[in-house]
Design an enzyme around this catalytic site. Structure first.
Site, PDB file in Angstrom:
ATOM      1  N   LEU A  33     -28.260  18.332  28.523  1.00 46.06           N
ATOM      2  CA  LEU A  33     -27.381  18.871  29.558  1.00 46.06           C
ATOM      3  C   LEU A  33     -25.909  18.517  29.344  1.00 46.06           C
ATOM      4  O   LEU A  33     -25.583  17.480  28.787  1.00 46.06           O
ATOM      5  CB  LEU A  33     -27.849  18.350  30.923  1.00 46.06           C
ATOM      6  CG  LEU A  33     -29.313  18.677  31.263  1.00 46.06           C
ATOM      7  CD1 LEU A  33     -29.702  18.054  32.597  1.00 46.06           C
ATOM      8  CD2 LEU A  33     -29.556  20.182  31.284  1.00 46.06           C
ATOM      9  N   HIS A  37     -24.273  23.136  32.538  1.00 45.97           N
ATOM     10  CA  HIS A  37     -25.530  23.060  33.286  1.00 45.97           C
ATOM     11  C   HIS A  37     -25.282  22.429  34.669  1.00 45.97           C
ATOM     12  O   HIS A  37     -25.804  22.891  35.688  1.00 45.97           O
ATOM     13  CB  HIS A  37     -26.550  22.176  32.570  1.00 45.97           C
ATOM     14  CG  HIS A  37     -26.969  22.663  31.217  1.00 45.97           C
ATOM     15  ND1 HIS A  37     -26.656  21.999  30.057  1.00 45.97           N
ATOM     16  CD2 HIS A  37     -27.695  23.745  30.834  1.00 45.97           C
ATOM     17  CE1 HIS A  37     -27.172  22.629  29.019  1.00 45.97           C
ATOM     18  NE2 HIS A  37     -27.805  23.704  29.457  1.00 45.97           N
TER      19      HIS A  37
HETATM   20  P1  AMP Z   1     -29.517  26.603  28.109  1.00 51.51           P
HETATM   21  O1  AMP Z   1     -29.946  25.196  28.346  1.00 51.51           O
HETATM   22  O2  AMP Z   1     -28.524  26.741  27.009  1.00 51.51           O
HETATM   23  O3  AMP Z   1     -30.666  27.572  28.042  1.00 51.51           O
HETATM   24  O4  AMP Z   1     -28.702  27.017  29.422  1.00 51.51           O
HETATM   25  C1  AMP Z   1     -29.253  26.927  30.707  1.00 51.51           C
HETATM   26  C2  AMP Z   1     -28.345  27.612  31.680  1.00 51.51           C
HETATM   27  O5  AMP Z   1     -27.058  27.013  31.642  1.00 51.51           O
HETATM   28  C3  AMP Z   1     -28.139  29.103  31.346  1.00 51.51           C
HETATM   29  O6  AMP Z   1     -28.124  29.851  32.554  1.00 51.51           O
HETATM   30  C4  AMP Z   1     -26.791  29.114  30.684  1.00 51.51           C
HETATM   31  O7  AMP Z   1     -26.105  30.343  30.810  1.00 51.51           O
HETATM   32  C5  AMP Z   1     -26.076  28.019  31.463  1.00 51.51           C
HETATM   33  N1  AMP Z   1     -24.946  27.508  30.696  1.00 51.51           N
HETATM   34  C6  AMP Z   1     -24.960  27.082  29.412  1.00 51.51           C
HETATM   35  N2  AMP Z   1     -23.723  26.749  29.011  1.00 51.51           N
HETATM   36  C7  AMP Z   1     -22.898  26.979  30.068  1.00 51.51           C
HETATM   37  C8  AMP Z   1     -21.495  26.852  30.290  1.00 51.51           C
HETATM   38  N3  AMP Z   1     -20.683  26.409  29.338  1.00 51.51           N
HETATM   39  N4  AMP Z   1     -21.007  27.180  31.496  1.00 51.51           N
HETATM   40  C9  AMP Z   1     -21.837  27.643  32.477  1.00 51.51           C
HETATM   41  N5  AMP Z   1     -23.155  27.787  32.334  1.00 51.51           N
HETATM   42  C10 AMP Z   1     -23.683  27.471  31.148  1.00 51.51           C
END
Ligand code: AMP
Length: 286
Positions: A33, A37
């Site tokens: 995270l 996140h």
């Molecule tokens: P992941 O763990 O990469 O699958 O991401 C989980 C959630 O966090 C997804 O909805 C992503 O779009 C969101 N997320 C990842 N990076 C960012 C960021 N830099 N800003 C906002 N949300 C993010």
């Protein structure tokens, strides 16, 4: 914070939350995270009574030769972050609870939405994403679920699944959280060497340059694409995967940039594939 590893236990807890009439917010993640996140977690904590975060590195959304094996995993680190945010439940499902059989039943995703952008470069990726999210929704039964605009195509695909399957969940989309130099936060940024890390800022630089030009009246997709490409190609370790300028939500290419146009890029920085985007005059505009 309660840590739950079995789907059956998670279902029981969700039912209890439902019966109490509390609003359940859900943030699905693949862990490792970061502040991106945590911005979703904070939004859920603000708007919902109970917040559930899942950590599951979903094998079905990785293609052959992609980084499933080396994807960063650190559950203790994730737990510490989430404890600090006062999350109610951390759900870390076992693979067999999500995929009980080796033969997986997939959710069909609308090809019109997945034949472009990341869907074109990563065949099968969104089928895996849609399937795991639908399964997690079935287990967690959220009232609201939080996603990041950084994954613009994922947002559109999930909204489409929710609509077509009439799932009783509201999809909330939060702005992209960035490092000081504009690089979109990502668990994959850890792969970058020092040199690559500084070159990775060119993704944001190209998008903000594009946005500036568009706001000053340059509405030609072709020209804006050319300018973005030039900025990215200036960095020796950056290799473009795509630069697309398309109608947000329907993903139809546009010649003239107008309201709610999505400017999206993907590029390899060294061996690490990064994505970023911006919406022109859209409601999710940052
Ligand atoms: P992941 O763990 O990469 O699958 O991401 C989980 C959630 O966090 C997804 O909805 C992503 O779009 C969101 N997320 C990842 N990076 C960012 C960021 N830099 N800003 C906002 N949300 C993010």
């Amino acid at each position: 914070m309660e840590v739950v590893t079995r789907a059956s236990e998670m279902k029981t807890l969700s039912c209890r939350v439902k019966e109490s009439g509390d609003v359940l917010g859900f943030v699905p993640t693949m862990g490792y995270l970061h502040e991106g996140h945590l911005s979703l977690v904070r939004a859920s904590r603000k708007e919902c009574d109970i917040t559930v975060v899942s950590v599951f590195v979903n094998p079905t959304q990785f293609g052959r030769g992609e980084d499933f094996d080396k994807y960063p995993r650190d559950v203790e680190r994730d737990k510490a972050f989430l404890e600090k945010e006062n999350v109610d439940i951390l759900f870390i499902p076992e693979k067999t609870d999500i995929y009980p059989e080796d033969d997986i039943e997939y959710i069909e995703v609308d090809e019109k939405l997945t034949k472009t952008l990341c869907g074109a470069s990563r065949p099968g990726h969104f089928k895996g994403v849609a399937t795991v999210v639908a399964k997690l929704f079935d287990i967690v039964r959220p009232d609201k679920s939080y996603f990041g605009q950084k994954d613009a195509q994922q947002v559109v695909v999930i909204k489409n699944v929710v609509k077509n399957l009439s799932l009783p969940v509201e999809i909330k989309v939060m702005p992209t959280v960035r490092e000081d130099d504009g690089l979109a936060m990502s668990s994959r940024n850890i792969y970058l060497s020092e040199d690559e890390r500084s070159q990775a800022a060119s993704l944001y630089k190209s998008l903000s340059t594009a946005k500036g030009l568009i706001s000053r009246g340059n509405k030609s997709s072709e020209e804006i694409k050319r300018i973005i490409t030039k900025i990215l190609e200036n960095e020796k370790n950056v290799k473009i995967d795509y630069v697309e300028i398309i109608e947000n939500e329907r993903f139809i290419p546009v010649d003239k940039i107008k309201d709610n146009t999505l400017v999206a890029i993907a590029a390899f920085v060294g061996n690490t594939r990064l994505i970023d985007n911006t919406i022109i005059n859209g409601k999710n505009e940052e």
